[in-house]
Scaffold this active site. Structure first.
Site, PDB file in Angstrom:
ATOM      1  CG  HIS A 425      -2.158  -0.813   1.044  1.00  0.00           C
ATOM      2  ND1 HIS A 425      -3.067  -0.992   2.070  1.00  0.00           N
ATOM      3  CD2 HIS A 425      -2.624  -1.547   0.004  1.00  0.00           C
ATOM      4  CE1 HIS A 425      -4.029  -1.792   1.662  1.00  0.00           C
ATOM      5  NE2 HIS A 425      -3.780  -2.146   0.411  1.00  0.00           N
ATOM      6  CE1 TYR A 583       3.819   5.020   7.969  1.00  0.00           C
ATOM      7  CE2 TYR A 583       2.816   5.529   5.844  1.00  0.00           C
ATOM      8  CZ  TYR A 583       3.638   5.887   6.902  1.00  0.00           C
ATOM      9  OH  TYR A 583       4.297   7.094   6.884  1.00  0.00           O
ATOM     10  CG  HIS A 584      -1.402  -0.711   5.382  1.00  0.00           C
ATOM     11  ND1 HIS A 584      -2.278   0.121   4.708  1.00  0.00           N
ATOM     12  CD2 HIS A 584      -1.324  -0.232   6.640  1.00  0.00           C
ATOM     13  CE1 HIS A 584      -2.711   1.052   5.530  1.00  0.00           C
ATOM     14  NE2 HIS A 584      -2.141   0.866   6.710  1.00  0.00           N
ATOM     15  N   PRO A 585       2.371  -3.944   4.879  1.00  0.00           N
ATOM     16  CG  PRO A 585       4.166  -4.714   6.146  1.00  0.00           C
ATOM     17  CD  PRO A 585       3.264  -3.537   5.984  1.00  0.00           C
TER      18      PRO A 585
END
Length: 654
Positions: A425, A583-585
């Protein structure tokens, strides 16, 4: 310039120290615009103090960057090292380096961000712009403190349990709570330290260093350098995230179930869990009395353009709008896992072992017998002790970075692509400057969502972190007096963060000397989405009354009208032209029915094993399109319920 240093305080060489001081001076020089300048603050000295608490690998990275900047002007034909350049030529070099996508761009950008974090977090600068560190809403009673007992010293004999859970974030804490409530003996192992309310005083920068993985310096490699901050504490990233809890679009969940066989993610299975979690965590939309002017400005702009938007739903009790959600809530208002699911798990008998980094699974054939963890000290360094855990089943909930690394160490999940299919993201920070004061740091950090772009693959969220941290300061363009003038106007800024639902995919690998690493390049489609998101964000800010907008595009640092923003869509863009963070792996051990296309089966079990499971964002078959925490927790509850239903048979076979 910086004061003399004690030999005991030195974290940088003399050349590195001079380079940091010279960079800070070029960003915040003595001038009429800025009564407080970098020399008064002593940025390089404060940087040394900060680095003293960093892990060795993070210190080495900062030193390497400082050495690279020290020499970079020589390679660019300036004839002198960075600190030896006169201020005017130093500024000229920085303008060139920051505007062009070459090797020294990322070096300068990273060190610039660190310098601004130190400078803007200093009490003298905060006082200058009017930051009193007071919450947006005063007079609210502080919620009662919720204690979380953790195991102090793992015994030499090791630990016996039914289920070992690796990681204590949104996935691990949910698994621990649900299984402990079902009467299963659970041990949770967490690499990070325990946290309590008293730990969230002081500077947000110090909390970034203490409670984020790699002291907040985790980034992708390959292509553009994209920072990917993630938490490392008891409670995982929920301790230090924005607390945004959005439901994944129904079409996304339906695709996961239909195309991948991830039946537990089907909309009809997720909706009841979403509802239950929203009640359990006191999820409610941000109210006007804590939203703050940053959210008001974004809402005003979105409504003026007729865009679809709403206050962001968040898990809170007694929120006063302190604006520090991403660095630990100083009031315990944000209902992170160390305040909710983990205490509930402990009440039902679960044990939590902090500062234990799991490094090896104990395998026999397709069966996991337990694991081994390295015990760490307060700074995250190995103590030389090892904790051995014997378990009947293991849940890997270490996140989309560390879970595939653990699998790869044991040759698991290769056929299904363990470590591949990484989504993150990527997004940008877009900042607007207004005539009137905004004081965006007052109020909820992430407050209002503009959802009109979701069908195009992006989401906008009003986001203003504490002074100097992330979007707002990093987005201010220029150097020298131009930059100083914008810093002095910090109170007049509002900012928006974008989230691109990426079609690009990366890979997680353990690299020699670097450890767990994310290799990632944005494709042309996602670059276009990112630019469209920035253009819409700029239009929102202009519609709200912004005089100029900083879109986070080094080649076009300042926009002065909505028409100039729209013109960006006509230009060709490449990934290296963008300034992104993420911020969203997710997606690196995805679930599905086909072992050739997935690492885990529809119940979250690793295909080649009988009793090894995954319950973190690694499981996601694709992008969640929105902040993933609520979707992860709902999916983890489904996985836990399926596991508990079959526990009797598994326990008898063990």
């Amino acid at each position: 310039m910086a004061s003399a240093r004690s030999p005991m305080s030195r974290q940088l060489s003399s050349a590195q120290h001079r380079t940091i001081a010279a960079l800070a001076e070029a960003l915040a020089p003595p001038c009429a615009h800025l009564p407080v300048h970098a020399g008064q603050v002593g940025v390089a000295d404060q940087m040394e103090a900060l680095l003293a608490g960093f892990a060795p690998a993070s210190r080495r990275m900062v030193r390497l960057l400082a050495s690279a900047l020290h020499l970079a002007p020589l390679a660019a034909g300036y004839g002198r090292s960075f600190a030896a350049l006169p201020l005017e030529r130093r500024e000229r070099y920085l303008r060139d380096a920051l505007a062009r996508p070459r090797w020294d761009h990322s070096v300068a950008m990273t060190l610039r961000a660190l310098c601004l974090m130190v400078f803007c977090g200093d009490p003298r600068f905060r006082a200058l712009v009017g930051d009193t560190n007071e919450p947006f809403r005063s007079g609210l009673p502080v919620p009662a403190e919720i204690p979380l007992p953790v195991e102090k010293e793992p015994g030499a004999a090791g630990v016996d349990c039914d289920v070992a859970v690796v990681g204590s974030g949104a996935g691990g804490a949910t698994i621990a709570r649900e299984l402990a409530r079902a009467g299963i003996d659970v041990a949770v192992l967490e690499e990070g330290p325990p946290v309590a309310r008293a730990d969230f005083g002081g500077r947000p920068l110090d909390r970034l260093a203490k409670y984020y993985r790699n002291n907040g310096l985790t980034s992708t490699l390959g292509g553009s350098l994209i920072p990917v901050p993630m938490g490392c504490a008891v409670g995982g990233t929920t301790v230090v995230n924005s607390g945004t809890l959005l439901r994944a679009p129904e079409r996304v969940l339906d695709e996961w179930a239909r195309l991948h066989g991830a039946e537990l993610a089907a909309p009809e299975r997720m909706e009841p869990q979403y509802d239950a979690l929203c009640g359990l965590l006191h999820v409610q939309p941000v109210a006007d009395d804590i939203m703050g002017n940053n959210g008001f400005a974004v809402r005003r702009g979105a409504e003026a353009l007729g865009l679809r938007g709403r206050p962001i739903p968040r898990p809170t009790r007694g929120c006063a709008g302190t604006g520090q959600c991403g660095f630990g809530c100083p009031r315990d208002a944000k209902q992170a896992m160390h305040l909710t699911s983990l205490p509930a798990a402990v009440r039902h008998g679960a044990r939590i072992y902090p500062r234990c980094r799991v490094e090896r699974l104990l395998l026999r054939g397709g069966e996991v017998l337990g694991l081994e963890a390295r015990v760490l000290d307060a700074r995250g360094a190995p103590t030389g002790r090892t904790l051995r855990v014997r378990a009947r089943a293991v849940f890997l909930c270490a996140g989309a970075l560390m879970t595939p690394v653990l699998l790869a160490r044991h040759g698991l999940g290769r056929a299904g692509g363990a470590g591949r299919h990484l989504r993150i993201h990527p997004g940008a920070g877009i900042t607007g400057r207004f005539a009137e004061p905004i004081r965006g740091w007052q109020g909820v950090m992430q407050s209002y969502a503009v959802e009109s772009g979701l069908d195009e693959g992006f989401l906008l969220e009003a986001t203003f972190p504490p002074l100097g941290m992330s979007y707002s300061a990093a987005a201010l363009p220029g150097v020298g007096e131009e930059h100083a003038e914008r810093l002095a106007a910090y109170a007049h800024m509002a900012s928006i963060g974008s989230i691109v639902s990426d079609t690009s995919t990366g890979r997680v690998r353990e690299l020699p000397g670097l450890g767990a690493s994310m290799l990632y390049r944005m494709n042309a489609r996602d670059v276009e989405r990112a630019v469209r998101a920035s253009v819409l964000a700029a239009r929102v800010l202009f519609a709200a009354g912004a005089r100029e907008v900083y879109p986070g595009l080094p080649a076009v640092p300042v926009l002065r009208s909505a028409a100039e923003a729209e013109a960006l869509l006509e230009r060709p863009w490449r990934a290296r032209d963008l300034k992104m963070s993420a911020y969203h792996p997710m997606g690196t051990a995805r679930m599905g029915s086909d072992p050739g296309r997935s690492v885990c089966d529809p119940a979250g079990r690793v295909h080649e094993t009988r009793n090894l499971f995954v319950a973190d964002t690694s499981l996601f078959p694709g992008s969640s399109h929105v902040n993933p925490q609520l979707t992860l927790m709902a999916l983890a509850r489904n996985v836990a319920e399926r596991f508990a239903d079959g526990w009797g048979g598994m326990a008898r076979r063990a």
